[in-house]
Design a protein around this motif. Structure first.
Motif, PDB file in Angstrom:
ATOM      1  N   GLN A 119     -36.062   3.158 -11.221  1.00 18.17           N
ATOM      2  CA  GLN A 119     -37.525   3.232 -11.269  1.00 18.17           C
ATOM      3  C   GLN A 119     -38.147   1.850 -11.111  1.00 18.17           C
ATOM      4  O   GLN A 119     -39.107   1.683 -10.360  1.00 18.17           O
ATOM      5  CB  GLN A 119     -37.979   3.867 -12.590  1.00 18.17           C
ATOM      6  N   LEU A 120     -37.603   0.863 -11.811  1.00 18.04           N
ATOM      7  CA  LEU A 120     -38.152  -0.482 -11.712  1.00 18.04           C
ATOM      8  C   LEU A 120     -37.960  -1.046 -10.307  1.00 18.04           C
ATOM      9  O   LEU A 120     -38.871  -1.655  -9.749  1.00 18.04           O
ATOM     10  CB  LEU A 120     -37.526  -1.412 -12.752  1.00 18.04           C
ATOM     11  N   ALA A 121     -36.798  -0.814  -9.733  1.00 12.34           N
ATOM     12  CA  ALA A 121     -36.540  -1.290  -8.373  1.00 12.34           C
ATOM     13  C   ALA A 121     -37.563  -0.718  -7.402  1.00 12.34           C
ATOM     14  O   ALA A 121     -38.110  -1.436  -6.561  1.00 12.34           O
ATOM     15  CB  ALA A 121     -35.119  -0.908  -7.940  1.00 12.34           C
ATOM     16  N   ARG A 122     -37.862   0.554  -7.542  1.00 15.59           N
ATOM     17  CA  ARG A 122     -38.849   1.215  -6.679  1.00 15.59           C
ATOM     18  C   ARG A 122     -40.243   0.622  -6.909  1.00 15.59           C
ATOM     19  O   ARG A 122     -40.983   0.384  -5.963  1.00 15.59           O
ATOM     20  CB  ARG A 122     -38.828   2.721  -6.952  1.00 15.59           C
ATOM     21  N   GLU A 123     -40.581   0.355  -8.167  1.00 17.72           N
ATOM     22  CA  GLU A 123     -41.899  -0.197  -8.513  1.00 17.72           C
ATOM     23  C   GLU A 123     -42.145  -1.560  -7.870  1.00 17.72           C
ATOM     24  O   GLU A 123     -43.245  -1.847  -7.427  1.00 17.72           O
ATOM     25  CB  GLU A 123     -42.050  -0.340 -10.035  1.00 17.72           C
ATOM     26  N   ILE A 124     -41.108  -2.407  -7.866  1.00 18.97           N
ATOM     27  CA  ILE A 124     -41.324  -3.772  -7.371  1.00 18.97           C
ATOM     28  C   ILE A 124     -40.776  -4.000  -5.968  1.00 18.97           C
ATOM     29  O   ILE A 124     -40.926  -5.081  -5.419  1.00 18.97           O
ATOM     30  CB  ILE A 124     -40.785  -4.832  -8.356  1.00 18.97           C
ATOM     31  N   GLY A 125     -40.131  -2.989  -5.406  1.00 18.41           N
ATOM     32  CA  GLY A 125     -39.693  -3.085  -4.016  1.00 18.41           C
ATOM     33  C   GLY A 125     -38.444  -3.917  -3.784  1.00 18.41           C
ATOM     34  O   GLY A 125     -38.369  -4.679  -2.826  1.00 18.41           O
ATOM     35  N   VAL A 126     -37.473  -3.775  -4.684  1.00 15.57           N
ATOM     36  CA  VAL A 126     -36.182  -4.438  -4.485  1.00 15.57           C
ATOM     37  C   VAL A 126     -35.076  -3.395  -4.612  1.00 15.57           C
ATOM     38  O   VAL A 126     -35.301  -2.280  -5.076  1.00 15.57           O
ATOM     39  CB  VAL A 126     -35.937  -5.586  -5.503  1.00 15.57           C
ATOM     40  N   ALA A 127     -33.873  -3.757  -4.224  1.00 13.63           N
ATOM     41  CA  ALA A 127     -32.731  -2.850  -4.329  1.00 13.63           C
ATOM     42  C   ALA A 127     -32.289  -2.729  -5.790  1.00 13.63           C
ATOM     43  O   ALA A 127     -32.433  -3.669  -6.576  1.00 13.63           O
ATOM     44  CB  ALA A 127     -31.577  -3.368  -3.485  1.00 13.63           C
ATOM     45  N   VAL A 128     -31.733  -1.588  -6.137  1.00 16.77           N
ATOM     46  CA  VAL A 128     -31.222  -1.366  -7.493  1.00 16.77           C
ATOM     47  C   VAL A 128     -30.127  -2.392  -7.798  1.00 16.77           C
ATOM     48  O   VAL A 128     -30.046  -2.908  -8.913  1.00 16.77           O
ATOM     49  CB  VAL A 128     -30.692   0.075  -7.661  1.00 16.77           C
TER      50      VAL A 128
END
Length: 94
Positions: free
Chosen positions: A29-38
């Motif tokens: 979820q955080l990766a999606r929020e800030i636009g980086v890979a998991v």
């Protein structure tokens, strides 16, 4: 070295991970929020890489973890010290 089972609660020294867990976000979820890979989130949380974010990503991160920029731990703030043995890049970029 054995890995703890997923059901076991792990303590962390990572301020990045603590902020994420405080708002009950998964790494995905955080990766999606800030636009980086998991995988990037995982490396940051394990201390295998220094968090590097654009200004826009930093704003999204602050919004996601419900913190003002000024409230973030110093270890997550940008550094411009090139004498730390790193490749000379700042912690986040414009």
């Amino acid at each position: 070295m054995t890995r703890p089972k997923k059901s076991q609660h792990q303590e962390t020294n990572s301020p990045f991970k603590r902020l994420r867990l405080n708002v009950k976000l998964s790494q995905e979820q955080l990766a999606r929020e800030i636009g980086v890979a998991v995988s990037t989130i995982r490396r940051w949380e394990k201390g295998q890489a220094e968090p590097t974010m654009t200004v826009s990503q930093m704003r999204q991160f602050c919004k996601a973890v419900k913190q003002n920029f000024e409230e973030l731990p110093n270890s997550l703030l940008p550094t411009n010290n090139n004498n730390n043995g790193s490749n000379g890049s700042a912690s986040w970029h414009k």
